[in-house]
Scaffold this motif. Structure first.
Motif, short mmCIF file in Angstrom:
data_model
loop_
_atom_site.label_atom_id
_atom_site.label_comp_id
_atom_site.label_asym_id
_atom_site.label_seq_id
_atom_site.Cartn_x
_atom_site.Cartn_y
_atom_site.Cartn_z
N LEU A 1 30.58 50.87 34.27
CA LEU A 1 29.76 51.82 35.00
C LEU A 1 30.40 52.28 36.31
O LEU A 1 29.95 53.26 36.91
N GLU A 2 31.45 51.59 36.74
CA GLU A 2 32.18 52.03 37.93
C GLU A 2 32.79 53.42 37.71
O GLU A 2 33.06 54.14 38.67
N PHE A 3 32.98 53.80 36.45
CA PHE A 3 33.55 55.12 36.18
C PHE A 3 32.65 56.23 36.69
O PHE A 3 33.13 57.27 37.15
N PHE A 4 31.35 56.01 36.62
CA PHE A 4 30.42 57.03 37.13
C PHE A 4 30.57 57.19 38.64
O PHE A 4 30.45 58.30 39.17
N GLN A 5 30.84 56.07 39.32
CA GLN A 5 31.09 56.16 40.76
C GLN A 5 32.40 56.90 41.04
O GLN A 5 32.51 57.67 41.99
N THR A 6 33.39 56.68 40.16
CA THR A 6 34.66 57.40 40.28
C THR A 6 34.44 58.90 40.11
O THR A 6 35.04 59.71 40.81
N MET A 7 33.58 59.26 39.18
CA MET A 7 33.26 60.67 39.00
C MET A 7 32.71 61.28 40.27
O MET A 7 33.05 62.41 40.64
N ARG A 8 31.85 60.50 40.94
CA ARG A 8 31.25 61.02 42.17
C ARG A 8 32.26 61.08 43.31
O ARG A 8 32.33 62.07 44.05
N ASP A 9 33.06 60.01 43.44
CA ASP A 9 33.97 59.92 44.58
C ASP A 9 35.22 60.78 44.42
O ASP A 9 35.64 61.46 45.36
N ARG A 10 35.82 60.73 43.24
CA ARG A 10 37.10 61.42 43.04
C ARG A 10 36.93 62.85 42.55
O ARG A 10 37.63 63.75 42.99
N PHE A 11 35.98 63.04 41.62
CA PHE A 11 35.83 64.36 41.01
C PHE A 11 34.67 65.15 41.61
O PHE A 11 34.46 66.31 41.23
#
Length: 286
Positions: free
Chosen positions: A140-150
């Motif tokens: 689920l950290e990928f969703f945070q990556t979506m928010r932070d990086r993308f």
């Protein structure tokens, strides 16, 4: 995206906090074992890590204690369960209409790393589908990556990511994945990559097909949802990611498609809801 109150899937495994385990069972691995694994990989197209895992005693089994349902008070995990259930309903109906029976995949939530039939799954890989065990793996950290990086913050964009991986499951069930793997075993690296692009773009289109039918049945799409999913598709295009990471774009190394292509094929799926519109392998221009 409207998802609260919808059915939750029973096919979600929560391995978060289980430690993930090591890829091999603990036996020593000699040079002969490695050679066998490499030969098996060459002749049969099997991931050498998978063969090593089997020859060394198999992956460390995930204990029954660590395979559990997500807690009821975890809203993100509940969201994932609802989206998975929605893909089950949509693809189940599509398969029935075409004279088939949909086999529901498992979705595994993990943290850091976990054992899979395709080797060790790691957070850095991003969400992925393993045909060997028919499971979607998601940290689920990928969703945070979506928010932070993308800079993509949307339930529907996150649902698109899950639906894309389920699209790979559909490819597996329909034999598309195996046909592509056979072609890739006898061609050059650049052509292998080109085939991978068509596989990924078709999964994007299948994600769009899911969204079309889910919205028709349950009205899940709200204002701005489609735009957020298109933004997510654009953000993870090969050209965009390469330009951000290296400053240059190398088309022969693409494996997922350009931002424009990913957006185009998702739009084809969500615009028509028709599987026949997703035949990337027959398309002269992607």
């Amino acid at each position: 995206m409207k998802w609260e109150g919808n059915r939750e899937s029973d096919n979600v495994e929560d391995r978060r906090g289980s430690g993930g385990g090591l890829p091999f069972g603990g036996r020593s691995i000699g040079i002969g074992t490695i050679v066998i694994a490499l030969l098996g990989s060459y002749f049969f197209g099997v991931n050498p890590a998978t063969i090593l895992s089997l020859l060394s005693g198999g992956p460390v089994p995930v204990s029954q204690e660590s395979v559990q349902k997500p807690p009821a008070d975890d809203p993100v995990a509940r969201f994932v369960s609802v989206v998975l259930a929605d893909t089950e309903d949509v693809w189940g109906q599509i398969f029935r209409e075409n004279g088939g029976q949909y086999q529901r995949p498992k979705l595994v939530l993990f943290s850091g790393r976990t054992a899979t039939a395709c080797g060790v799954g790691e957070t850095a890989t991003g969400p992925f589908y393993c045909p060997g065990d028919q499971k979607v793996y998601l940290d689920l950290e990928f969703f945070q990556t979506m928010r932070d990086r993308f800079h993509v913050a949307s339930d529907f964009a996150e649902a698109y990511v899950i639906a894309h991986e389920v699209g790979h499951h559909v490819q597996n069930l329909t034999g598309i994945s195996e046909k592509v793997a056979q072609m890739q075993r006898s061609t050059s690296e650049s052509k292998t990559n080109a085939l991978s692009v068509r596989v990924e773009l078709q999964a994007d289109c299948f994600a769009g097909v899911w969204a079309y039918h889910a919205n028709e049945a349950r009205g899940i799409i709200e204002s701005g949802d489609v735009e957020s999913a298109l933004k997510a598709a654009s953000a993870i295009g090969d050209d965009t990611l390469q330009r951000q990471a290296r400053g240059v774009v190398v088309p022969d190394s693409f494996t997922h498609g350009t931002s424009e292509q990913r957006v185009r094929w998702f739009k084809r799926g969500i615009g028509s809801g028709d599987l026949n519109a997703c035949n990337t392998f027959a398309a002269k221009q992607l």
